[in-house]
Design a protein around this motif. Structure first.
Motif, short mmCIF file in Angstrom:
data_model
loop_
_atom_site.label_atom_id
_atom_site.label_comp_id
_atom_site.label_asym_id
_atom_site.label_seq_id
_atom_site.Cartn_x
_atom_site.Cartn_y
_atom_site.Cartn_z
N VAL A 96 0.85 -1.20 0.00
CA VAL A 96 0.00 0.00 0.00
C VAL A 96 0.87 1.24 0.00
O VAL A 96 0.63 2.20 -0.75
CB VAL A 96 -0.98 -0.02 1.20
N ILE A 100 0.97 4.25 -2.85
CA ILE A 100 0.81 5.67 -2.52
C ILE A 100 2.00 6.46 -3.04
O ILE A 100 1.84 7.49 -3.71
CB ILE A 100 0.66 5.87 -1.00
N LEU A 130 -6.13 5.33 1.87
CA LEU A 130 -5.12 4.27 1.98
C LEU A 130 -4.25 4.43 3.22
O LEU A 130 -3.82 3.44 3.81
CB LEU A 130 -4.27 4.22 0.71
N ASN A 134 -3.81 1.65 6.02
CA ASN A 134 -2.50 1.22 6.51
C ASN A 134 -2.36 1.44 8.01
O ASN A 134 -1.74 0.64 8.71
CB ASN A 134 -1.37 1.92 5.76
#
Length: 149
Positions: A96, A100, A130, A134
């Motif tokens: 993730v 990003i 996101l 996370n």
């Protein structure tokens, strides 16, 4: 001695990563929304994210590498289930983070440079979602290693 050094590096990198996400999500972004209009807020968030994600380009690989280095001597078969959960969640989190940093941040940068504020806001909102994901995964990973010994 090596074990303790690896564990210290691992924990410091985790603190920077998870703590940074907490700060960005619960402190920086809401404050920026409260006091700044999009033409000022979006470049501020871009600048902050550039710095944070740049630092995480060291911290995230450090978390993964030190985690594996701590895991290997014990062995996958002998490791507590919490370690397996932590490893799995950590690898998902790293993916993730990479998305990003490599996809969404350049998109945000491009839209801010073009003063395309609605598109920049969409990119930042995708990053925000996101980061929240996370952050939740990070908390679950920490909980797993503490409770699933």
């Amino acid at each position: 001695m090596l074990y303790h050094a690896l564990l210290l590096l691992h924990l410091l990198a985790v603190v920077a990563w998870v703590g940074g996400m907490f700060f960005a999500h619960f402190c920086l972004r809401p404050a920026a929304v409260e006091v700044l209009e999009p033409p000022a807020r979006l470049p501020l968030m871009l600048a902050a994210l550039r710095r944070f994600l740049g630092a995480m380009s060291v911290a995230v690989p450090l978390v993964v590498l030190t985690g594996l280095a701590l895991f290997m001597p014990v062995g996958f078969g002998n490791a507590p289930v919490g370690w397996h959960v932590m490893l799995t969640l950590g690898l998902v989190m790293a993916g993730v983070y990479a998305f990003i940093h490599l996809v969404l941040l350049p998109r945000l940068r491009t839209y801010c440079a073009a003063s395309a504020w609605p598109l920049a806001a969409q990119a930042l909102n995708a990053i925000r979602r996101l980061v929240a994901l996370n952050l939740a995964l990070g908390v679950l990973a920490i909980a797993a290693v503490v409770w699933m010994r």
